[in-house]
Design a protein around this motif. Structure first.
Motif, short mmCIF file in Angstrom:
data_model
loop_
_atom_site.label_atom_id
_atom_site.label_comp_id
_atom_site.label_asym_id
_atom_site.label_seq_id
_atom_site.Cartn_x
_atom_site.Cartn_y
_atom_site.Cartn_z
N ARG A 153 0.78 -1.21 0.04
CA ARG A 153 0.06 -0.22 0.03
C ARG A 153 0.98 1.32 -0.05
O ARG A 153 1.85 1.45 0.93
CB ARG A 153 -0.86 -0.05 1.09
CG ARG A 153 -2.00 -1.23 1.23
CD ARG A 153 -2.68 -1.13 2.60
NE ARG A 153 -3.51 -0.08 2.64
CZ ARG A 153 -3.84 0.68 3.75
NH1 ARG A 153 -3.23 0.25 4.93
NH2 ARG A 153 -4.77 1.59 3.61
N LEU A 155 0.50 5.27 0.73
CA LEU A 155 -0.17 6.17 1.19
C LEU A 155 0.30 7.58 1.37
O LEU A 155 1.48 7.65 1.45
CB LEU A 155 -0.60 5.71 2.74
CG LEU A 155 -0.72 4.30 3.04
CD1 LEU A 155 -0.92 4.20 4.64
CD2 LEU A 155 -2.30 3.86 2.35
N ASP A 156 -0.58 8.63 1.25
CA ASP A 156 -0.11 10.07 1.46
C ASP A 156 0.10 10.22 3.13
O ASP A 156 -0.24 9.48 3.82
CB ASP A 156 -1.19 10.88 0.86
CG ASP A 156 -2.55 11.05 1.38
OD1 ASP A 156 -2.75 10.62 2.33
OD2 ASP A 156 -3.58 11.40 0.59
N GLY A 159 -2.66 9.25 5.18
CA GLY A 159 -2.98 7.90 5.35
C GLY A 159 -4.01 7.29 4.30
O GLY A 159 -4.54 6.10 4.31
N ASN A 160 -4.06 8.15 3.33
CA ASN A 160 -5.06 8.01 2.18
C ASN A 160 -4.25 7.10 1.09
O ASN A 160 -3.36 7.50 0.71
CB ASN A 160 -5.69 9.05 1.59
CG ASN A 160 -6.44 9.85 2.68
OD1 ASN A 160 -7.34 9.15 3.27
ND2 ASN A 160 -6.29 11.24 2.84
N GLU A 161 -4.93 6.21 0.18
CA GLU A 161 -4.43 5.47 -0.75
C GLU A 161 -3.95 6.50 -1.93
O GLU A 161 -4.82 7.33 -2.16
CB GLU A 161 -5.19 4.01 -1.17
CG GLU A 161 -5.21 3.24 -0.30
CD GLU A 161 -4.40 2.11 -0.40
OE1 GLU A 161 -3.53 2.20 -1.24
OE2 GLU A 161 -4.47 0.98 0.38
N ASP A 176 3.68 0.77 3.01
CA ASP A 176 3.26 -0.43 3.89
C ASP A 176 3.07 -1.83 3.02
O ASP A 176 2.53 -1.95 2.19
CB ASP A 176 1.69 -0.26 4.13
CG ASP A 176 1.31 -1.21 5.30
OD1 ASP A 176 1.88 -1.98 5.45
OD2 ASP A 176 0.04 -1.13 5.52
#
Length: 386
Positions: A153, A155-156, A159-161, A176
Motif C-alpha cells: 500500500r 499512502l499519503d 493515510g489515504n491510498e 506499507d
C-alpha cells in the motif's frame, strides 16, 4: 555447404510487423520451397523486451493466460511462460505501450499494477524463480504500481491510498508492505534488462524515456520530483544502480522492494533457453531483427546469437527488415551475409505490411546458396522474385 543442410532460425521480432516466431516460420517456408530436404529448426529469440514470452513458448515452455490490468487499469488478456518453478514475465505484454487503450498515452497516470498482478499469479502457482523482462513500458511510476499489484500500500501523509501513476508519487509518505504477497520473501527475482540508466537525473527514467510516452516538459518536471520522493521512501541507495531507470523506473521498484538482481536480458534469455544446445549439429544459423543498425552492435539479440554461433564455428546470416550497417561492419559483427526486406521492397510501409512474403523470398535465396557452398551470396531478388 555439403551434406544435408541443418539450419537454425533464431530471429528476434520485427517490431511493428512480425513476432519472432512468425519471422522464423516465414523463413522456414521459403527454405522449404527450395531445399525441401533441409533440416530446419525454428528457435526464435528475444532480449527481455516485447516478444520474450513468445520466444519461451516457442521453445516448449508452457503459456499461462490470465486477465490483468493494463497501464491505465483496463483489464486485458496477457500471459507469461513457465517451466518447473521458473516463470518468465514480460512487462510489455502486461503494461506496455501496446496495451494503451486506443494507443492514447497517459504519461502521468499510467502505472505498472498489472505487472504485480501477473507476478502474484506466478507466485500463487508455485514459481520461486521469476524473470521479469523490462522494456516497452507505457508508464513512469518507478515500479510503485508493480509493488502495489503485489499487495503493498502507498499512502499519503493523511493515510489515504494514492491513485495509480507516477505523478501521484510526489505525495507518497508511507510504504506499507504488511500485506505484500508472502512469496516475495522467498522468491528470487531477476531483471532481464539491457539498459543501464539510473532512476533519476540527466540519464534517468524521466529524462531519457518519458518523452516517448507522451510526457511534456512540465510533465517531466513533475515526474522527476515524484520519482525522487518515491526513491527516498523506498530505498535511495538503489536509485543510482545501473538499470534502476529501466522501464520507467520499474527496475528501481524491483531492486528496492523485491531484492531483484539486474542482468543482461540477452544473457538471461539465452541461458534459460540453453541456446548453445539448440545449435548442436547446425551447419547454418539465420538470425535477425526489424532494423540492423549501430544500436544492434551494442547487445541486441542477433549479435548475441551471432557470437554464440561463431564461437561454435557455425556461419551466420542476418535476415532483417532494414540494414544501415556497412558491409565492413556486417563482417566485423561476424555475419557471413545480410539480407534486408528493403532490398526487395524499398518502401518501408509496404515492406512491413508484406514482411512475411518478403521473408519467404529471403528464405528461398538462403536455400539457393546451399548449393554453392557460399552461404548468403545469392541475391534474394533473383532467387525469390515471382
Amino acid at each position: 555447404m555439403t551434406g544435408v543442410p541443418r539450419v537454425v532460425l533464431a530471429p528476434d521480432k520485427f517490431k511493428g510487423s512480425l513476432t519472432a516466431p512468425r519471422v522464423a516460420a516465414a523463413l522456414a517456408v521459403g527454405i522449404g520451397r527450395v531445399a525441401p530436404t533441409a533440416e530446419v529448426r525454428q528457435a526464435p529469440v528475444a532480449d527481455g523486451g516485447d516478444g520474450t514470452v513468445d520466444a519461451f513458448v516457442a521453445a516448449g515452455w508452457a503459456r499461462v493466460e490470465l486477465i490483468a490490468p493494463g497501464p491505465t487499469g483496463v483489464p486485458s488478456p496477457t500471459s507469461y511462460a513457465v517451466r518447473g518453478t521458473t516463470a518468465v514475465v514480460e512487462l510489455a505484454a502486461v503494461v506496455g505501450l501496446a496495451k494503451l487503450p486506443g494507443g492514447q498515452p497517459d504519461p502521468l497516470g499510467s502505472g505498472t499494477e498489472g505487472l504485480g498482478v501477473v507476478i502474484a499469479h506466478a507466485l500463487d502457482r508455485g514459481a520461486t524463480d521469476i524473470v521479469i523482462g523490462l522494456g516497452g513500458s507505457a508508464s513512469t511510476d518507478g515500479g510503485a504500481g508493480m509493488v502495489r499489484g503485489l499487495g503493498a500500500r502507498l499512502l499519503d501523509i493523511d493515510g489515504n491510498e494514492l491513485p495509480s501513476g507516477g505523478a501521484a508519487l510526489v505525495r507518497a509518505a508511507q510504504l506499507d508492505l504488511g500485506e505484500i504477497h508472502p512469496g516475495v520473501a522467498t522468491a528470487k527475482f531477476t531483471l532481464a534488462c539491457d539498459v543501464d540508466n539510473p532512476l533519476l537525473g540527466p540519464s534517468g527514467a524521466v529524462t531519457v524515456y518519458a518523452p516517448q510516452k507522451g510526457a511534456t516538459t512540465e510533465d517531466m518536471v513533475n515526474l522527476e520530483a515524484a520519482l525522487k520522493n518515491w526513491s527516498e521512501l523506498a530505498g535511495p541507495e538503489f536509485a543510482d544502480v545501473p538499470g534502476s531507470g529501466a522501464a520507467g523506473g520499474t527496475g528501481f521498484g524491483a531492486l528496492a522492494v523485491l531484492g531483484a538482481q539486474v542482468r543482461s536480458g540477452i544473457e538471461v534469455v539465452f541461458e534459460l533457453l540453453d541456446f548453445p544446445s539448440l545449435l548442436a549439429g547446425a551447419t547454418l544459423v539465420v538470425t535477425g531483427e526489424g532494423s540492423l543498425d549501430i544500436q544492434s552492435l551494442h547487445g541486441k539479440a542477433p549479435i548475441g546469437v551471432c557470437e554464440i554461433a561463431r564461437a561454435a564455428g557455425i556461419p551466420v546470416i542476418a535476415a532483417v527488415g532494414r540494414n544501415t550497417l556497412t558491409a565492413a561492419e556486417i563482417r566485423a559483427a561476424g555475419f557471413t551475409a545480410c539480407y534486408a526486406l528493403t532490398d526487395l521492397e524499398p518502401d518501408p510501409a509496404r515492406s512491413m505490411t508484406d514482411a512475411s512474403n518478403l521473408l519467404e523470398q529471403i528464405g528461398e535465396a538462403i536455400a539457393a546458396s546451399f548449393a554453392t557452398g557460399r552461404e548468403g551470396t545469392n541475391s534474394p531478388r533473383r532467387a525469390g522474385s515471382r
